[in-house]
Design a protein around this motif. Structure first.
Motif, PDB file in Angstrom:
ATOM      1  N   MET A   1       0.839  -1.195   0.000  1.00  0.00           N
ATOM      2  CA  MET A   1       0.000   0.000   0.000  1.00  0.00           C
ATOM      3  C   MET A   1       0.872   1.242   0.000  1.00  0.00           C
ATOM      4  N   SER A   2       0.481   2.207  -0.793  1.00  0.00           N
ATOM      5  CA  SER A   2       1.241   3.451  -0.848  1.00  0.00           C
ATOM      6  C   SER A   2       1.142   4.152   0.496  1.00  0.00           C
ATOM      7  N   PHE A   3       2.114   4.966   0.777  1.00  0.00           N
ATOM      8  CA  PHE A   3       2.049   5.701   2.028  1.00  0.00           C
ATOM      9  C   PHE A   3       1.884   7.178   1.756  1.00  0.00           C
ATOM     10  N   ILE A   4       0.837   7.761   2.327  1.00  0.00           N
ATOM     11  CA  ILE A   4       0.515   9.150   2.054  1.00  0.00           C
ATOM     12  C   ILE A   4       0.736   9.990   3.305  1.00  0.00           C
TER      13      ILE A   4
ATOM     14  N   GLN B   1       4.354   8.032  -1.287  1.00  0.00           N
ATOM     15  CA  GLN B   1       5.361   7.047  -1.676  1.00  0.00           C
ATOM     16  C   GLN B   1       4.655   5.872  -2.340  1.00  0.00           C
TER      17      GLN B   1
ATOM     18  N   LYS C   1       5.044   2.163  -4.382  1.00  0.00           N
ATOM     19  CA  LYS C   1       5.964   1.039  -4.576  1.00  0.00           C
ATOM     20  C   LYS C   1       5.612   0.261  -5.844  1.00  0.00           C
TER      21      LYS C   1
ATOM     22  N   GLY D   1       3.260  -4.801   0.364  1.00  0.00           N
ATOM     23  CA  GLY D   1       2.861  -3.399   0.193  1.00  0.00           C
ATOM     24  C   GLY D   1       2.981  -2.863  -1.223  1.00  0.00           C
TER      25      GLY D   1
ATOM     26  N   LYS E   1      -7.627   7.814  -3.372  1.00  0.00           N
ATOM     27  CA  LYS E   1      -7.472   7.957  -1.930  1.00  0.00           C
ATOM     28  C   LYS E   1      -7.222   9.399  -1.520  1.00  0.00           C
TER      29      LYS E   1
ATOM     30  N   TYR F   1      -3.392   2.463   8.046  1.00  0.00           N
ATOM     31  CA  TYR F   1      -2.071   3.048   8.271  1.00  0.00           C
ATOM     32  C   TYR F   1      -1.531   3.748   7.037  1.00  0.00           C
ATOM     33  N   GLY F   2      -2.216   3.602   5.911  1.00  0.00           N
ATOM     34  CA  GLY F   2      -1.720   4.182   4.674  1.00  0.00           C
ATOM     35  C   GLY F   2      -1.773   5.703   4.640  1.00  0.00           C
ATOM     36  N   ILE F   3      -2.674   6.271   5.408  1.00  0.00           N
ATOM     37  CA  ILE F   3      -2.773   7.730   5.438  1.00  0.00           C
ATOM     38  C   ILE F   3      -2.680   8.212   6.881  1.00  0.00           C
TER      39      ILE F   3
ATOM     40  N   ASP G   1       7.291   1.667   7.495  1.00  0.00           N
ATOM     41  CA  ASP G   1       6.377   0.533   7.509  1.00  0.00           C
ATOM     42  C   ASP G   1       7.089  -0.672   6.891  1.00  0.00           C
TER      43      ASP G   1
ATOM     44  N   ALA H   1       6.641  -2.238   4.323  1.00  0.00           N
ATOM     45  CA  ALA H   1       6.859  -2.211   2.873  1.00  0.00           C
ATOM     46  C   ALA H   1       8.051  -1.340   2.500  1.00  0.00           C
TER      47      ALA H   1
ATOM     48  N   ASN I   1       8.248   2.032   3.275  1.00  0.00           N
ATOM     49  CA  ASN I   1       7.901   3.454   3.197  1.00  0.00           C
ATOM     50  C   ASN I   1       8.343   4.177   4.462  1.00  0.00           C
TER      51      ASN I   1
END
Ligand SMILES: Nc1nc2c(ncn2[C@@H]2O[C@H](COP(=O)(O)OP(=O)(O)OP(=O)(O)O)[C@@H](O)[C@H]2O)c(=O)[nH]1
Ligand SMILES: [Mg+2]
Lengths: 201, 133
Positions: free
Chosen positions: A1-4, A12, A14, A95, A199, B3-5, B34, B36, B38
């Motif tokens: 999952m991208s991180f915002i 970010q 991936k 992720g 998102k 947790y993504g945002i 995290d 992954a 990030n």
């Protein structure tokens, strides 16, 4: 999952290059690393064996500029393609936001491409992701070999083998000459960013 | 957990905890990533300059590898991961299933003292995280 990150307005993303051993994943990243110097702020990281096979992953951060005021940082990874490394392949997929499946167009690699794609499907399921939903682009690599008299699968066969159910965008390419490497990258970035933009709204 | 945002308030609260609990102690750098790879946030004493994006990718890979090894030998996890160098050390700690706290520190801080503060910082960070759910 991208991180915002809403505070610094950074996203970010991936993106993973996946495919059988020696299909040209690392060569794709090496070409990008050479051609897009101004969009890459740091060195490419390669965890590899003495024989230049990827052991864990290659990593290349790629700067995309801004979308809707957000800084987009693309993190490019490759997986190790050798059959015995599936445990590490899975770790790299953790992720993931978008995938380039690099197939080896050489005739003798036909079975290996299919097996690798099937394993990608299983590996994604282990993370509760679906190969039918995740942004995905097909790259049929090494088409330059035709000119050297090496038997290469026709695109129609590769499409039939790998893309008949998925129906995702695809490119013929030659990572070593750079043919369609940038086109592949652009396509996967745009598909991935579109899916992430939802998102941000 | 989404947790993504992460919201601005959450991040500011977490950065404050890292500053108070770790940077004040003399830790060179505290990073939350995290699994992954990030980066969630970075706090440093502004003296150190690391390539943090590559660092995060490698750190996540490193932690994931050790975690997978633990499962192979029948452990649920190796809770402490620590690399000792000549002048600097790196300490890894799990915050929850998705997040890692990494601290880099020099010779003047003992591992025991650091761990104590890391544990406290993690408890506080978990509270900030939970509030958002
Ligand atoms: N002719 C030709 N050779 C290529 C092409 N792409 C890669 N190669 C060659 O194929 C070999 C393997 O390429 P890599 O990029 O290391 O392959 P990989 O997919 O990263 O392999 P693993 O790390 O083992 O998974 C190298 O010798 C490359 O030079 C291409 O487009 N055309
Ligand atoms: Mg490789």
């Amino acid at each position: 999952m991208s991180f915002i990150n809403l505070k610094d307005k950074v996203v970010q993303v991936k993106i993973v290059y996946y495919g059988p051993g020696r299909c040209g994943k690392t060569t794709n990243l090496e070409y990008i690393n050479r051609k897009f110097r101004e969009q890459i702020q740091s060195e490419m990281v390669s965890l590899k064996t003495h024989g230049d096979r990827t052991l864990f992953f290659d990593f290349l951060p790629f700067h995309m500029g801004q979308i809707k005021g957000y800084d987009i940082k693309i993190q490019l990874y490759t997986v190790p393609g050798q059959v015995k490394y599936n445990a590490t392949r899975k770790l790299v997929l953790k992720g993931v936001d978008g995938i380039v499946f690099v197939a080896d167009a050489m005739e003798k690699q036909r079975e290996k491409n299919i097996r690798s794609l099937n394993q990608l499907h299983e590996n994604l399921q282990a993370y509760k992701e679906s190969i039918f939903k995740i942004p995905l682009v097909m790259q049929y690599n090494k088409v330059d070999l035709k000119e050297h008299g090496i038997p290469v699968l026709p695109i129609s066969v590769l499409q039939q083998d790998l893309n008949s159910r998925l129906q995702v965008p695809y490119f013929e390419a030659s990572a070593i000459t750079g043919y369609n490497v940038a086109a592949t990258l652009k396509k996967i970035i745009s598909s991935t960013v579109v899916s992430i933009q939802k998102k941000l709204l | 957990m989404n947790y993504g945002i992460v919201s601005q308030e959450q991040l500011e609260a977490i950065e404050e905890i890292l500053s108070q609990k770790l940077i004040k102690l003399g830790v060179d750098c505290a990073i939350i990533i995290d699994m992954a790879g990030n980066i969630i946030t970075v706090k440093d004493n502004s003296k150190s300059k690391y390539d943090i994006y590559s660092f995060a990718a490698l750190a996540a890979g490193n932690f994931a590898t050790v975690d997978a090894m633990a499962k192979l030998v029948g452990e649920t996890e190796f809770s402490l991961l620590f690399h000792k160098g000549q002048d600097s050390n790196i300490h890894f700690s799990k915050i929850d299933d998705e997040l890692l706290l990494i601290t880099m520190f020099g010779r003047d801080i003992s591992l025991g003292f650091l761990r104590l503060n890391v544990v406290e910082a993690i408890e506080q960070i978990q509270k900030v995280w939970d509030r958002q759910e």
